[in-house]
Motif scaffolding. Structure first.
Motif, PDB file in Angstrom:
ATOM      1  N   PRO A  38       0.816  -1.211   0.000  1.00 19.80           N
ATOM      2  CA  PRO A  38       0.000   0.000   0.000  1.00 19.80           C
ATOM      3  C   PRO A  38       0.856   1.269   0.000  1.00 19.80           C
ATOM      4  N   TYR A  39       0.410   2.249  -0.731  1.00 21.09           N
ATOM      5  CA  TYR A  39       1.160   3.499  -0.814  1.00 21.09           C
ATOM      6  C   TYR A  39       0.473   4.645  -0.090  1.00 21.09           C
ATOM      7  N   ILE A  40      -0.765   4.458   0.332  1.00 23.71           N
ATOM      8  CA  ILE A  40      -1.479   5.479   1.089  1.00 23.71           C
ATOM      9  C   ILE A  40      -1.202   5.240   2.574  1.00 23.71           C
ATOM     10  N   LYS A  41      -0.854   6.295   3.295  1.00 24.83           N
ATOM     11  CA  LYS A  41      -0.455   6.166   4.698  1.00 24.83           C
ATOM     12  C   LYS A  41      -1.546   5.518   5.543  1.00 24.83           C
ATOM     13  N   SER A  42      -2.807   5.874   5.310  1.00 26.36           N
ATOM     14  CA  SER A  42      -3.890   5.301   6.116  1.00 26.36           C
ATOM     15  C   SER A  42      -4.025   3.800   5.870  1.00 26.36           C
ATOM     16  N   ASP A  43      -3.781   3.353   4.638  1.00 23.27           N
ATOM     17  CA  ASP A  43      -3.835   1.915   4.337  1.00 23.27           C
ATOM     18  C   ASP A  43      -2.700   1.170   5.029  1.00 23.27           C
ATOM     19  N   LYS A  44      -1.520   1.778   5.055  1.00 26.54           N
ATOM     20  CA  LYS A  44      -0.388   1.148   5.738  1.00 26.54           C
ATOM     21  C   LYS A  44      -0.658   1.021   7.233  1.00 26.54           C
ATOM     22  N   THR A  45      -1.224   2.076   7.807  1.00 26.48           N
ATOM     23  CA  THR A  45      -1.531   2.065   9.233  1.00 26.48           C
ATOM     24  C   THR A  45      -2.574   1.003   9.560  1.00 26.48           C
TER      25      THR A  45
END
Length: 55
Positions: A38-45
């Protein structure tokens, strides 16, 4: 898969639940995380929170 484990291992010991979680849920999350990346910060979190979740 997590719901299946929660329903069927309700009365099992914590060790059994932990082993089942690591074998059936966490292994898939780790594999998917490497492929999906994932490249979106919220998805990584979100992914990290699920991976570190304890039963």
């Amino acid at each position: 898969m997590l719901g299946l484990l929660q329903r069927n291992l309700h009365y099992c010991s914590k060790g059994v639940k932990e082993t089942a979680y690591k074998m059936l849920v966490r292994s898939k999350l780790e594999y998917c995380g490497a492929i999906w990346d994932p490249y979106i910060k919220s998805d990584k979190t979100t992914l990290k929170n699920v991976q570190s979740q304890d039963l």
